[in-house]
Design an enzyme around this catalytic site. Structure first.
Site, PDB file in Angstrom:
ATOM      1  N   SER A 131     -11.817  -0.350  20.330  1.00 11.33           N
ATOM      2  CA  SER A 131     -11.167  -0.760  19.068  1.00 11.33           C
ATOM      3  C   SER A 131     -10.172   0.181  18.667  1.00 11.33           C
ATOM      4  O   SER A 131     -10.553   1.457  19.031  1.00 11.33           O
ATOM      5  CB  SER A 131     -12.255  -0.765  18.086  1.00 11.33           C
ATOM      6  OG  SER A 131     -11.605  -1.134  16.697  1.00 11.33           O
ATOM      7  N   LYS A 186     -19.052  -4.504  19.104  1.00 15.35           N
ATOM      8  CA  LYS A 186     -17.649  -4.893  19.028  1.00 15.35           C
ATOM      9  C   LYS A 186     -17.493  -6.033  18.109  1.00 15.35           C
ATOM     10  O   LYS A 186     -16.590  -5.981  17.299  1.00 15.35           O
ATOM     11  CB  LYS A 186     -16.893  -4.796  20.309  1.00 15.35           C
ATOM     12  CG  LYS A 186     -15.263  -5.119  20.066  1.00 15.35           C
ATOM     13  CD  LYS A 186     -14.716  -4.287  19.149  1.00 15.35           C
ATOM     14  CE  LYS A 186     -13.194  -4.180  19.305  1.00 15.35           C
ATOM     15  NZ  LYS A 186     -12.404  -5.397  19.218  1.00 15.35           N
ATOM     16  N   HIS A 189     -18.284  -5.314  14.601  1.00 21.76           N
ATOM     17  CA  HIS A 189     -17.246  -4.468  14.163  1.00 21.76           C
ATOM     18  C   HIS A 189     -16.129  -5.185  13.621  1.00 21.76           C
ATOM     19  O   HIS A 189     -15.747  -5.046  12.481  1.00 21.76           O
ATOM     20  CB  HIS A 189     -16.946  -3.383  15.149  1.00 21.76           C
ATOM     21  CG  HIS A 189     -15.416  -2.749  14.924  1.00 21.76           C
ATOM     22  ND1 HIS A 189     -14.162  -3.613  14.920  1.00 21.76           N
ATOM     23  CD2 HIS A 189     -15.203  -1.562  14.646  1.00 21.76           C
ATOM     24  CE1 HIS A 189     -13.408  -2.709  14.701  1.00 21.76           C
ATOM     25  NE2 HIS A 189     -13.798  -1.511  14.396  1.00 21.76           N
ATOM     26  N   ASN A 190     -15.764  -6.205  14.432  1.00 18.36           N
ATOM     27  CA  ASN A 190     -14.354  -7.170  14.052  1.00 18.36           C
ATOM     28  C   ASN A 190     -15.094  -7.987  12.857  1.00 18.36           C
ATOM     29  O   ASN A 190     -14.007  -8.393  11.990  1.00 18.36           O
ATOM     30  CB  ASN A 190     -14.422  -8.183  15.222  1.00 18.36           C
ATOM     31  CG  ASN A 190     -13.532  -7.208  16.158  1.00 18.36           C
ATOM     32  OD1 ASN A 190     -13.594  -5.955  16.324  1.00 18.36           O
ATOM     33  ND2 ASN A 190     -12.804  -8.169  17.034  1.00 18.36           N
ATOM     34  N   GLU A 193     -14.681  -5.917   9.951  1.00 27.10           N
ATOM     35  CA  GLU A 193     -13.428  -5.822   9.673  1.00 27.10           C
ATOM     36  C   GLU A 193     -12.683  -6.765   8.879  1.00 27.10           C
ATOM     37  O   GLU A 193     -11.869  -6.736   7.922  1.00 27.10           O
ATOM     38  CB  GLU A 193     -12.383  -5.591  10.945  1.00 27.10           C
ATOM     39  CG  GLU A 193     -11.096  -5.485  11.003  1.00 27.10           C
ATOM     40  CD  GLU A 193     -10.344  -5.621  12.418  1.00 27.10           C
ATOM     41  OE1 GLU A 193      -9.119  -6.424  12.437  1.00 27.10           O
ATOM     42  OE2 GLU A 193     -11.125  -4.991  13.203  1.00 27.10           O
TER      43      GLU A 193
END
Length: 478
Positions: A131, A186, A189-190, A193
């Site tokens: 990222s 990940k 995480h996205n 986001e």
């Protein structure tokens, strides 16, 4: 590079991310071999960086043979079939203990399959979340490698060199866990986001409806918010975006005003929502943020509906206490951000147990403090919370987050009431307060739900006064 010298690291894929990571690795003192399926990108890269410590190769076999053993190969190519095809073509040239790293936006389920496949070939496969975008790839991303621990340990000296460094100079990289853990983290995480971005956009939309505030004023508001609890990369770039003007038309027009209100996505937010359903983790803020993108794509329908259903013209709202309203919005945004992260970390904890990954949640927050898109000041508070209690089930049980949500939840209610009264959509804010109210409710109406299911489907129910599962004779259901 000298002839007959083998490279320490190899990268397949010289697109934006791959070429920038290649430069990052080389800039940190490592020799790098590069390969791209289309020679035009290789030639462009070679002509631009011929003086650097690169080996430029024109075939997979030449590429593999240019690397020292055990070979360390990073794939920065399109997820899905292109990655599978590349791995299949690589296998005949690889030896036992070689390491293949997938740095793409890959579904963690695919990573688990590839890990098992290459394990049988005695080749180490690592799925690594990356990222930070183009800038992060070159100057320091947040890295989330998952796979065989010994293989990750082997490449960790390189990863620590190229990763972003937090303010305490700690590299933003850590071993995540076996098989698909790196790409799973990940993915979350996205998803987080998505939640952050939607909450910021809802805040921007509310501010746009306040009489006396123009785009420059709103930029200043976000800039001031970035000096406090909300300090983060996304708040920072929001303030920056709102100061920019149209470069193709009227130079006095804010560029944001001429950008079409349709938001696309690459699928990782959807994957996180799908997985939340699979493992039964309540992840409402992120999911509403995904839906918000979907409804934004219905532009033609929205134009038609606006003419059929909306009031004549939406007027800006005149506020008597503008400063206190803006402060309430700030509190609402921080509250909702906390709820989004609480849901994301709870989902990772649930997945960790389901997939036997033993995720270190405090460490995950630590490696997101710099380099990545959701980097924010308050991530240190999450690390502190899990350091105090490694078995923490939910961030809302931590003293810091508990106090913030107690103090700020009324602000969210006030903002939502204002938005509803003025026909301003706030799906993520609404999801945040609904989760909070549900989570702190000792009793929910699921007792009636159990009764309904038992009546029409004989699914049975549990009682409050004795253990076991029961079925009630409800009588005829006409």
């Amino acid at each position: 590079m000298k002839e007959n010298t083998l490279a320490q690291f190899g990268i397949i894929g010289l697109g934006v991310m791959g070429s920038n990571i290649a430069l990052n690795v080389e800039n940190k003192g490592f020799s790098v071999s590069v390969y791209n399926y289309t020679e035009d990108l290789t030639n462009i890269f070679m002509n631009k960086y011929s003086e650097k410590n690169f080996i430029f190769t024109s075939s997979l076999q030449e590429f593999v043979n240019s690397l020292e053993k055990p070979r360390k190969i990073l794939l920065m190519i399109k997820a899905g079939k292109p990655t599978d095809d590349t791995i299949d073509r690589l296998i005949p040239f690889l030896d036992k203990d070689d390491i293949v790293i997938d740095g793409g936006n890959t579904n963690f389920k695919d990573t688990i399959k590839r890990n098992n496949k290459l394990k049988n070939s005695k080749i180490n496969f690592i799925g690594m979340g990356v990222s930070g975008g183009e800038y992060g790839a070159l100057h320091g991303p947040s890295l989330m490698p998952g796979g065989p621990k010994n293989a990750v340990d082997n490449i960790m000296p390189i990863l620590k060199k190229i990763a972003a460094k937090a303010k305490d100079n700690v590299p933003c990289v850590s071993y995540i866990g076996p098989n698909g853990a790196g790409h799973y983290v990940k993915m979350i995480h996205n998803g987080i986001e998505y939640g952050d971005e939607e909450l910021i956009c809802e805040s921007f939309n509310i501010l746009q409806h306040i009489n006396g505030l123009n785009t420059k004023d709103i930029a200043n508001i976000f800039s001031s918010w970035n000096q406090g609890e909300l300090n983060s990369y996304l708040i920072e770039i929001t303030a920056q975006i709102l100061t920019k003007h149209d470069d193709l038309g009227d130079s006095k027009t804010p560029i944001v005003d001429v950008i079409l209100d349709k938001a696309n996505n690459k699928g990782t937010g959807k994957w996180s929502s799908e997985n939340a359903l699979d493992i039964e983790a309540p992840q409402s803020v992120i999911t509403e943020s995904v839906f918000a993108r979907y409804i934004s794509m219905l532009k033609d329908d929205r134009i038609k509906a606006s003419k059929l259903i909306s009031k004549e013209k939406q007027q800006k709202v005149q506020l008597k206490e503008k400063e206190s309203f803006i402060e309430s919005l700030r509190k609402a945004l921080f509250f909702s951000k906390i709820i989004s992260y609480a849901q994301g970390f709870n989902q990772m904890q649930t997945a960790s147990q389901k997939y036997d990954w033993h995720l270190n949640l405090g460490q995950l927050a630590q490696i997101w403090r710099s380099g990545c898109i959701i980097r924010a000041q308050f991530l240190q508070k999450i690390t502190d919370a899990f350091n105090k209690d490694k078995d923490l089930n939910n961030l809302l049980f931590d003293d810091y987050f508990l106090q913030i949500t107690k103090n700020y939840n009324q602000a969210v209610r006030d903002i939502i009431i204002f938005a509803i009264q003025n026909e301003i959509p706030v799906p993520a804010f609404s999801a945040a307060i609904s989760y909070y109210d549900s989570f702190k409710s000792e009793k929910l109406p699921a007792n009636l739900l159990q009764a309904q299911r038992d009546l029409f489907g004989a699914h049975t129910f549990e009682r409050t006064d004795r253990p076991g599962h029961f079925h009630y004779q409800w009588g005829n259901n006409d």
